[in-house]
Design an enzyme around this catalytic site. Sequence first.
Site, PDB file in Angstrom:
ATOM      1  N   ASP A 167      -4.960  -4.618 -18.486  1.00  0.00           N
ATOM      2  CA  ASP A 167      -3.817  -3.958 -18.825  1.00  0.00           C
ATOM      3  C   ASP A 167      -3.890  -3.375 -20.320  1.00  0.00           C
ATOM      4  O   ASP A 167      -2.762  -2.907 -20.667  1.00  0.00           O
ATOM      5  CB  ASP A 167      -2.711  -4.686 -18.938  1.00  0.00           C
ATOM      6  CG  ASP A 167      -2.290  -5.324 -17.298  1.00  0.00           C
ATOM      7  OD1 ASP A 167      -2.683  -4.148 -16.366  1.00  0.00           O
ATOM      8  OD2 ASP A 167      -1.677  -5.997 -17.170  1.00  0.00           O
ATOM      9  N   GLY A 169       0.865  -1.213   0.084  1.00  0.00           N
ATOM     10  CA  GLY A 169       0.021  -0.153  -0.121  1.00  0.00           C
ATOM     11  C   GLY A 169       0.989   1.288  -0.007  1.00  0.00           C
ATOM     12  O   GLY A 169       0.337   2.294   0.269  1.00  0.00           O
ATOM     13  N   SER A 170       2.146   1.302  -0.372  1.00  0.00           N
ATOM     14  CA  SER A 170       2.896   2.218  -0.552  1.00  0.00           C
ATOM     15  C   SER A 170       2.425   3.433  -1.179  1.00  0.00           C
ATOM     16  O   SER A 170       2.278   4.587  -1.098  1.00  0.00           O
ATOM     17  CB  SER A 170       4.423   2.195  -0.504  1.00  0.00           C
ATOM     18  OG  SER A 170       4.434   1.320  -1.779  1.00  0.00           O
ATOM     19  N   ASN A 171       1.930   3.056  -2.432  1.00  0.00           N
ATOM     20  CA  ASN A 171       1.275   4.085  -3.527  1.00  0.00           C
ATOM     21  C   ASN A 171       0.078   4.731  -3.093  1.00  0.00           C
ATOM     22  O   ASN A 171      -0.237   5.929  -3.166  1.00  0.00           O
ATOM     23  CB  ASN A 171       1.252   3.448  -5.045  1.00  0.00           C
ATOM     24  CG  ASN A 171       2.640   3.295  -5.496  1.00  0.00           C
ATOM     25  OD1 ASN A 171       3.036   4.118  -6.116  1.00  0.00           O
ATOM     26  ND2 ASN A 171       2.820   1.953  -5.543  1.00  0.00           N
ATOM     27  N   ASN A 216      -5.230   2.505 -13.433  1.00  0.00           N
ATOM     28  CA  ASN A 216      -4.554   1.298 -12.790  1.00  0.00           C
ATOM     29  C   ASN A 216      -3.055   1.913 -13.017  1.00  0.00           C
ATOM     30  O   ASN A 216      -2.598   2.560 -13.619  1.00  0.00           O
ATOM     31  CB  ASN A 216      -4.783   0.187 -13.579  1.00  0.00           C
ATOM     32  CG  ASN A 216      -3.962  -1.127 -13.257  1.00  0.00           C
ATOM     33  OD1 ASN A 216      -3.800  -1.097 -12.148  1.00  0.00           O
ATOM     34  ND2 ASN A 216      -3.334  -1.652 -14.014  1.00  0.00           N
ATOM     35  N   HIS A 228       0.624   0.160 -13.634  1.00  0.00           N
ATOM     36  CA  HIS A 228       1.174  -1.126 -14.072  1.00  0.00           C
ATOM     37  C   HIS A 228       2.794  -0.876 -13.978  1.00  0.00           C
ATOM     38  O   HIS A 228       3.354   0.087 -14.545  1.00  0.00           O
ATOM     39  CB  HIS A 228       0.845  -1.409 -15.244  1.00  0.00           C
ATOM     40  CG  HIS A 228       1.058  -2.833 -15.761  1.00  0.00           C
ATOM     41  ND1 HIS A 228       0.747  -4.024 -15.177  1.00  0.00           N
ATOM     42  CD2 HIS A 228       2.536  -3.075 -16.679  1.00  0.00           C
ATOM     43  CE1 HIS A 228       1.257  -4.909 -15.892  1.00  0.00           C
ATOM     44  NE2 HIS A 228       2.466  -4.443 -16.581  1.00  0.00           N
ATOM     45  N   GLU A 273       7.406   5.147  -9.290  1.00  0.00           N
ATOM     46  CA  GLU A 273       6.192   4.972  -8.639  1.00  0.00           C
ATOM     47  C   GLU A 273       6.080   6.182  -7.680  1.00  0.00           C
ATOM     48  O   GLU A 273       5.067   6.850  -7.410  1.00  0.00           O
ATOM     49  CB  GLU A 273       5.694   3.992  -8.472  1.00  0.00           C
ATOM     50  CG  GLU A 273       5.510   2.910  -9.387  1.00  0.00           C
ATOM     51  CD  GLU A 273       5.031   1.238  -8.936  1.00  0.00           C
ATOM     52  OE1 GLU A 273       4.980   0.493  -9.840  1.00  0.00           O
ATOM     53  OE2 GLU A 273       5.016   1.012  -7.747  1.00  0.00           O
ATOM     54  N   LEU A 280      -4.271  -6.592  -7.078  1.00  0.00           N
ATOM     55  CA  LEU A 280      -3.687  -7.403  -7.999  1.00  0.00           C
ATOM     56  C   LEU A 280      -4.778  -8.784  -8.358  1.00  0.00           C
ATOM     57  O   LEU A 280      -4.633  -9.709  -8.875  1.00  0.00           O
ATOM     58  CB  LEU A 280      -2.754  -8.515  -6.870  1.00  0.00           C
ATOM     59  CG  LEU A 280      -1.621  -7.500  -6.474  1.00  0.00           C
ATOM     60  CD1 LEU A 280      -0.358  -8.143  -6.044  1.00  0.00           C
ATOM     61  CD2 LEU A 280      -1.089  -6.920  -7.869  1.00  0.00           C
TER      62      LEU A 280
END
Length: 206
Positions: A152, A16-18, A105, A107, A182, A88
């Site tokens: 994707d 969950g860092s993003n 999303n 990626h 990111e 995921l």
Amino acid sequence: MAEAAAKLAILASGKGSNAERLMRLVANRDDVEVALVATNHASSGVLDCARILGVPTWVFDKTTLAAGGVTEKFVQAGIRFVALAGFLLKVPEDLVAAYPNRMMNLHPALLPAFGGKGMYGRHVHKAVHAAMQRGEVTETGMTLHWVNAEYDEGPAFFQARVPLDGTADTPESIEHKVKALEEAHYAPQVLRAVSESLSLSGIATR
Ligand code: GAR
């Protein structure tokens, strides 16, 4: 009277860092609010951060996702945008259909390369590493795209690139390089996409 903030939900599965960076960035805005953090992992690190920031959380399971429960929850909560941050599981069609051009999303590669079924997290970096060793790629990166029914394959709105070192890079070092991208770009670019979408819809309704 000031307009109500547009509600954004974050879907995450992992560390969950993003998601955390996005919550922190949005915390001081009055045009957008993170109204819900939803995860399929009760142990996801994203839950602790959300609680600290006072963001409502929701843990659901695969059955609920497949049965349309996530769409129902988001619609009932007045969610206008959805940001996937290391989510995921495959996003079901009902959820995609409820958020056309409003679900984003992240990626960890330069789509359309290294996308599709089975391409998530470390699997992506291993595939990039193998391709690098075969001399097929000299760079990797991150992609942000709008989600559509094909895994994707929705239109990309942001990419950042980083060169590979063919003699030194490993799957782990490639992952670190992409995570650094990111860290720099995910949250501000998601917020930019939401803000642009809001101002375009403002023009359209005027
Ligand atoms: C991120 O690197 C993201 O690009 C990847 O999962 C990681 C989640 O990290 N997403 C995918 O592979 C989706 N196909 P985080 O939980 O620390 O944000």
